[in-house]
Design an enzyme around this catalytic site. Structure first.
Site, PDB file in Angstrom:
ATOM      1  N   CYS A   9       0.850  -1.059  -0.102  1.00 18.90           N
ATOM      2  CA  CYS A   9      -0.043  -0.066   0.077  1.00 18.90           C
ATOM      3  C   CYS A   9       0.921   1.216   0.087  1.00 18.90           C
ATOM      4  CB  CYS A   9      -0.992  -0.073   1.320  1.00 18.90           C
ATOM      5  SG  CYS A   9      -0.293  -0.255   2.779  1.00 18.90           S
ATOM      6  N   ARG A  15      -3.428  -0.710   5.354  1.00 20.52           N
ATOM      7  CA  ARG A  15      -4.009  -1.674   4.621  1.00 20.52           C
ATOM      8  C   ARG A  15      -3.165  -3.085   4.180  1.00 20.52           C
ATOM      9  NH1 ARG A  15      -5.385   2.271  -0.298  1.00 20.52           N
ATOM     10  NH2 ARG A  15      -3.231   2.957   0.628  1.00 20.52           N
ATOM     11  N   ASP A 123      -8.144   3.964   1.055  1.00 24.41           N
ATOM     12  CA  ASP A 123      -6.997   4.324   1.853  1.00 24.41           C
ATOM     13  C   ASP A 123      -7.839   4.781   3.166  1.00 24.41           C
ATOM     14  OD1 ASP A 123      -5.337   5.517   3.503  1.00 24.41           O
ATOM     15  OD2 ASP A 123      -4.431   6.815   1.847  1.00 24.41           O
TER      16      ASP A 123
HETATM   17  P1  4NP Z   1      -1.832   2.690   3.913  1.00 30.17           P
HETATM   18  O1  4NP Z   1      -2.391   4.241   4.552  1.00 30.17           O
HETATM   19  O2  4NP Z   1      -1.326   3.069   2.677  1.00 30.17           O
HETATM   20  O3  4NP Z   1      -3.174   1.840   4.005  1.00 30.17           O
HETATM   21  O4  4NP Z   1      -0.820   2.439   4.846  1.00 30.17           O
HETATM   22  C1  4NP Z   1      -1.756   5.295   4.585  1.00 30.17           C
HETATM   23  C2  4NP Z   1      -1.091   5.641   5.765  1.00 30.17           C
HETATM   24  C3  4NP Z   1      -0.093   6.723   5.996  1.00 30.17           C
HETATM   25  C4  4NP Z   1      -0.101   7.642   4.833  1.00 30.17           C
HETATM   26  C5  4NP Z   1      -0.942   7.675   3.834  1.00 30.17           C
HETATM   27  C6  4NP Z   1      -1.716   6.506   3.796  1.00 30.17           C
HETATM   28  N1  4NP Z   1       0.573   8.743   4.927  1.00 30.17           N
HETATM   29  O5  4NP Z   1       0.412   9.717   4.105  1.00 30.17           O
HETATM   30  O6  4NP Z   1       1.254   9.082   5.923  1.00 30.17           O
END
Ligand code: 4NP
Length: 156
Positions: A9, A15, A123
């Site tokens: 991800c 995720r 997300d």
């Molecule tokens: P992930 O969610 O891609 O599902 O781990 C996110 C976690 C952090 C960030 C973006 C998406 N971020 O920009 O810090």
């Protein structure tokens, strides 16, 4: 031979750690190895988001030992299957692919449930706990199908 599966991800804290934990719980570790990574480097070395840890705990999964790491081109050599959560992750991973073999390993994880429909795992980072429950359910359904395929119960 062991099959190596990578879940990807953006941050590797919401995720893909859930996808890693869920697929591990459905497969034999002697046959299938599962890891996760983020396309971004914001959360390298960090534990999964507390909301992912909580929803996993609700389903008796402990993902607290996972730590964030960034996807790298060497991952194409280590993994046979690279499942990405959304079309942004897909574009970022494909941009690092060196050849058709690399590209052939990359798939949107919800293709397993909705083939050809380009459906993203949303997300949940900026949202509420309910979003994490929704993500968990989608990933659980997709990983059930992936686990069966990896164990040879249905044709690839
Ligand atoms: P992930 O969610 O891609 O599902 O781990 C996110 C976690 C952090 C960030 C973006 C998406 N971020 O920009 O810090």
């Amino acid at each position: 031979m062991k099959t190596n599966v990578l879940m990807v991800c953006l941050g590797n804290i919401c995720r893909s750690p859930l996808a890693e934990g869920i697929l591990k719980s459905k497969t034999d570790p002697k046959k299938v190895s599962v890891d996760s990574a983020g396309t971004g480097d914001y959360h390298v070395g960090h534990q999964p988001d507390p909301r992912s840890i909580d929803i996993a705990k609700t389903y008796n999964l402990d993902i607290t030992s996972q730590r964030g790491r960034q996807f790298s081109v060497q991952d194409f050599d280590k993994f046979q299957h690279i499942y990405v959560m959304d079309t942004f992750n897909y574009a970022d991973v494909i941009a690092l692919a060196r050849n058709d073999k690399d590209r052939s390993k990359v798939k949107l994880i919800l293709e397993e449930i909705f083939p050809g429909e380009n459906v993203d795992v949303p997300d949940p980072y900026q949202g509420l706990a309910e979003g994490f429950k929704n993500v968990y359910k989608m990933l659980d359904e997709a990983c059930e199908i992936i686990a069966k395929k990896l164990e040879g119960k249905t044709p690839e």
